[in-house]
Scaffold this active site. Structure first.
Site, PDB file in Angstrom:
ATOM      1  N   CYS A  75      -0.101  -3.914  -4.821  1.00 24.07           N
ATOM      2  CA  CYS A  75      -1.319  -3.652  -4.064  1.00 24.07           C
ATOM      3  C   CYS A  75      -2.066  -2.516  -4.764  1.00 24.07           C
ATOM      4  O   CYS A  75      -1.502  -1.438  -4.955  1.00 24.07           O
ATOM      5  CB  CYS A  75      -0.929  -3.236  -2.640  1.00 24.07           C
ATOM      6  N   CYS A 189      -7.814  -5.998  -6.792  1.00 21.40           N
ATOM      7  CA  CYS A 189      -7.092  -6.131  -5.526  1.00 21.40           C
ATOM      8  C   CYS A 189      -6.231  -7.362  -5.721  1.00 21.40           C
ATOM      9  O   CYS A 189      -6.731  -8.386  -6.214  1.00 21.40           O
ATOM     10  CB  CYS A 189      -8.079  -6.340  -4.373  1.00 21.40           C
TER      11      CYS A 189
HETATM   12  N1  LIG Z   1      -3.850  -6.415  -1.734  1.00 22.32           N
HETATM   13  C1  LIG Z   1      -4.378  -5.115  -1.573  1.00 22.32           C
HETATM   14  C2  LIG Z   1      -5.388  -4.812  -0.520  1.00 22.32           C
HETATM   15  C3  LIG Z   1      -5.565  -5.598   0.682  1.00 22.32           C
HETATM   16  C4  LIG Z   1      -5.839  -4.718   1.879  1.00 22.32           C
HETATM   17  O1  LIG Z   1      -6.991  -4.264   2.067  1.00 22.32           O
HETATM   18  O2  LIG Z   1      -4.887  -4.519   2.624  1.00 22.32           O
HETATM   19  C5  LIG Z   1      -4.885  -4.532  -2.883  1.00 22.32           C
HETATM   20  O3  LIG Z   1      -4.451  -4.933  -3.943  1.00 22.32           O
HETATM   21  O4  LIG Z   1      -5.684  -3.644  -2.893  1.00 22.32           O
END
Ligand SMILES: N[C@H](CCC(=O)O)C(=O)O
Length: 264
Positions: A75, A189
């Protein structure tokens, strides 16, 4: 080190599956526990303090319960905010996921790079530093596209991702001054690569989309080199929050080798 000791892949939702796909290619024998903090989703709309406390707390408890050989914070939001802090408090090796600015800067021909991330990610000093170090002399335009997180979550639940959300993200980036010559877009993301085909339709043909999943998988393979792995590795999917919402993911998860969704 036990052969069954898992690699823990952590994300707020299913974004980390874009990293898992590459990890399976690089390290097919790895036992994986995928942990989705669905109760905390979306991270991108939270404050730095909320994200840091939540991620550090959860990873501490998960380390105790699962004794992973390595943790991958799949993430960008959590990594750009909490990576340093989590590394300080946990002894297990931790691989983060940070915006793929370096490869994008090496790839761009026009010198103009777009970056799509969450609201929290695009304001991080971590991203300023990556830009200063690797994209010096290039132009990088950052745009927050939080609605893509929900669209990716919907897609992986078998629903149609909102065309308006995808259009709004692309239009928002393309409306920024100087964006006409963007030829490379960083998907900063882990949810966004899951929508790459949908996004690509809104950009000029030949626009390249870059994310770090392959590099992260290579890094994990490197760090676990020489360690024992099981002959028949098993994978588990665990989630926080409402189990009914989590169970909606099961048909899709089965295609990724997960047979059940367990509460954390
Ligand atoms: N998957 C997460 C973000 C998603 C979220 O906002 O929770 C990232 O890479 O930033």
């Amino acid at each position: 080190m036990e052969a069954q000791s898992p690699i823990l892949l952590f994300d707020s939702g299913i974004g980390g599956l874009s990293v898992l796909a590459e990890l399976r290619k690089a390290l097919p024998q790895a036992p994986v526990i995928y942990a989705a903090d669905l109760a905390g989703l979306p991270y991108g709309e939270k404050s730095e303090a909320q994200i840091a406390a939540r991620v550090a707390g959860l990873l501490g408890r998960m380390s105790e319960r699962y004794t992973p050989r390595l943790i991958c914070i799949a993430c960008n939001t959590a990594s750009t905010i909490a990576l340093g802090m989590v590394r300080e408090v946990l002894e297990v090796p931790i691989v983060g996921t940070v915006p793929a600015i370096k490869p994008a800067a090496a790839m761009t021909q026009t010198g103009v790079i777009g970056l799509l991330g969450t609201q929290a990610t695009i304001r991080q000093a971590y991203v300023d530093n990556l830009e200063a170090e690797f994209a010096n002399g290039k132009r990088m335009l950052r745009f927050a596209a939080p609605e893509l997180v929900e669209a990716a979550e919907a897609k992986l639940r078998g629903k149609t991702p909102s065309p308006e959300a995808i259009q709004a993200a692309a239009d928002g980036l393309k409306a920024m001054a100087g964006s006409e010559t963007i030829d490379t877009v960083v998907l900063a993301c882990t949810h966004f690569p899951l929508l790459e085909d949908e996004l690509a339709r809104h950009f000029a043909p030949g626009t390249r989309f870059v994310h770090g999943a392959e590099g992260i998988a290579r890094r994990i393979a490197h760090l676990t080199k020489g360690q024992p792995f099981p002959v028949d590795p098993s994978s588990r999917f665990v989630a926080t929050g409402d189990m009914q919402t989590a169970q909606e993911l099961l048909p899709m998860l089965k295609t990724h080798g997960f047979q059940t969704v367990e509460p954390f």
